[in-house]
Write an enzyme that holds these catalytic residues in place. Structure first.
Site, PDB file in Angstrom:
ATOM      1  N   CYS A 179       0.874  -1.176   0.000  1.00  0.00           N
ATOM      2  CA  CYS A 179       0.000   0.000   0.000  1.00  0.00           C
ATOM      3  C   CYS A 179       0.911   1.227   0.000  1.00  0.00           C
ATOM      4  O   CYS A 179       2.111   1.114  -0.237  1.00  0.00           O
ATOM      5  CB  CYS A 179      -0.960  -0.025   1.193  1.00  0.00           C
ATOM      6  SG  CYS A 179      -0.155   0.031   2.798  1.00  0.00           S
ATOM      7  N   THR A 180       0.355   2.402   0.264  1.00  0.00           N
ATOM      8  CA  THR A 180       1.130   3.639   0.136  1.00  0.00           C
ATOM      9  C   THR A 180       2.310   3.723   1.102  1.00  0.00           C
ATOM     10  O   THR A 180       3.446   3.909   0.706  1.00  0.00           O
ATOM     11  CB  THR A 180       0.218   4.860   0.374  1.00  0.00           C
ATOM     12  OG1 THR A 180      -0.997   4.639  -0.315  1.00  0.00           O
ATOM     13  CG2 THR A 180       0.873   6.136  -0.096  1.00  0.00           C
TER      14      THR A 180
END
Ligand SMILES: [Zn+2]
Ligand SMILES: [Zn+2]
Length: 376
Positions: free
Chosen positions: A212-213
């Site tokens: 994810c980020t």
């Protein structure tokens, strides 16, 4: 707000999270309020019984002082502080949407909302998947190709799972030709658990590489997958997320396009200039969310290029289109495009200058019709 950082002072952004049992929530909130206010930091601080999640911006020197103060507290031992220099918010609208016009320190139940369902208990973080550093993550993807070459194995044991939302995946994602990629295409994180439930058979027995980020979403989602028991043990998460990976691989490595971020930078790219996103309407290469166009139905961000954007335009995202909002695509076809011209249109593509982001012109036509319908 352009002058806030003063002459010659560099502006920066700091992101970090920490899962740890917080002994005194009110005390930690007061610490953040007084520390951030005195340093002139703006942004979001979320404090929960099981940790903190922080995104703040300000002068680089102030952010460094903030890190020092946080590090002095034992609760934050081992925290990964992601500090980046940055321009200031481009305009007030972007700044406001990203929460950079004020300081907001709040106590919440969950750092990220894993489920909006009151009966679904959040997974236990201590059961989260194994962290892989950016270099380890990279080498797994790299060796996947080699193993394939050497053994003739179809490498079916490895899947790449993007734990982010569709509008993020649209403009950037990991791609490895030898590894199966699963994009859940969700609007929000709280929809991920349902996708996992519905797609458990695609995950069972696999080595799951999640990302994810910045890493926080994988913590909970990987624990949720592992909680499913036999066949779901081998879950690995990219430590520090795409952010740390791009620090380590400035040319992008296996990551294509841009990393969507939830602050006024909007997205962060590598040195690779390729554009992965495409305009919702004309299909041209486009990945700039600064106009903040949103779907008329679900409010999800959509990509609409400068040429296609119109004042007060009504857009329908691909998920709402798929689910028949605003008049189904099929009926647009039935409404009058003859079969042969559909085939003709379908053959033409809208070439991107750099070869990525091809999309049949057919989509433009249908999308344009859809927009007309909705605005009627
Ligand atoms: Zn366009
Ligand atoms: Zn929508």
């Amino acid at each position: 707000m352009a002058d806030d950082a003063g002459e010659g002072e560099q502006y920066g952004l700091l992101l970090y999270y920490k899962y740890a049992s917080v002994p005194d929530l009110d005390e930690l909130v007061s610490f953040y309020q007084s520390n951030c206010s005195s340093l002139g930091l703006l942004g979001r601080v979320r404090v929960a019984p099981h940790g903190v999640n922080v995104t703040v911006g300000g002068k680089l020197s102030s952010l460094e002082k903030h890190i020092e103060a946080v590090k002095a507290r034992t609760l934050f031992e081992g925290t990964d502080f992601k500090l980046a220099s940055s321009h200031q918010p481009l305009n007030d609208r972007v700044a406001k949407e990203c929460g950079f016009t004020s300081l907001s320190v709040r106590i919440v139940d969950e750092l990220v909302t894993f489920s909006s369902h009151p009966l679904l208990k959040s997974p236990n973080i201590s059961n989260a998947g194994r962290h892989l550093s950016a270099v380890e993550f990279h080498s797994v993807l790299e060796s996947a190709g080699k193993i394939l070459e050497e053994s003739g194995n179809d490498n079916e044991g490895l899947v790449l799972l993007d734990a982010r939302n569709l509008y993020e995946t649209r403009i950037g994602k990991f791609q490895s030709p030898d590894v199966e990629t699963l994009d859940p295409e969700i609007r929000q994180y709280s929809d991920l658990h349902s996708w996992i439930d519905d797609n458990a058979d695609r995950l069972q027995g696999k080595n799951i590489l999640m990302y994810c980020t910045g890493g926080i979403r994988c913590e909970m989602a990987s624990a949720y997958i592992r909680g499913k028991g036999t066949g779901f043990e081998n879950v690995f998460q990219l430590y520090g997320g795409i952010q740390r990976y791009l620090d380590q691989f400035p040319d992008g490595g296996f990551f294509r396009g841009k990393n969507f971020v939830f602050d006024h930078r909007i997205s962060v790219g590598s040195s690779d200039p390729n554009i992965l996103g495409t305009c919702l309407l004309c299909g041209c290469c486009f990945d700039d969310y600064s106009a903040r166009c949103r779907c008329a139905y679900c409010r999800m961000l959509v990509l609409v290029c400068d040429n296609c954007r119109v004042d007060a335009g009504t857009y329908v995202c691909e998920l709402c289109q798929k689910h028949g909002k605003g008049g189904p695509l099929v009926s647009a076809v039935e409404d009058g495009i003859p079969e042969e011209s559909l085939q003709q249109i379908d053959l033409k593509t809208h070439p991107c200058p750099r070869g990525i982001g091809k999309r049949p012109i057919l989509h433009q036509t249908l999308n344009a019709m859809l927009i007309l319908r909705v605005s009627l």
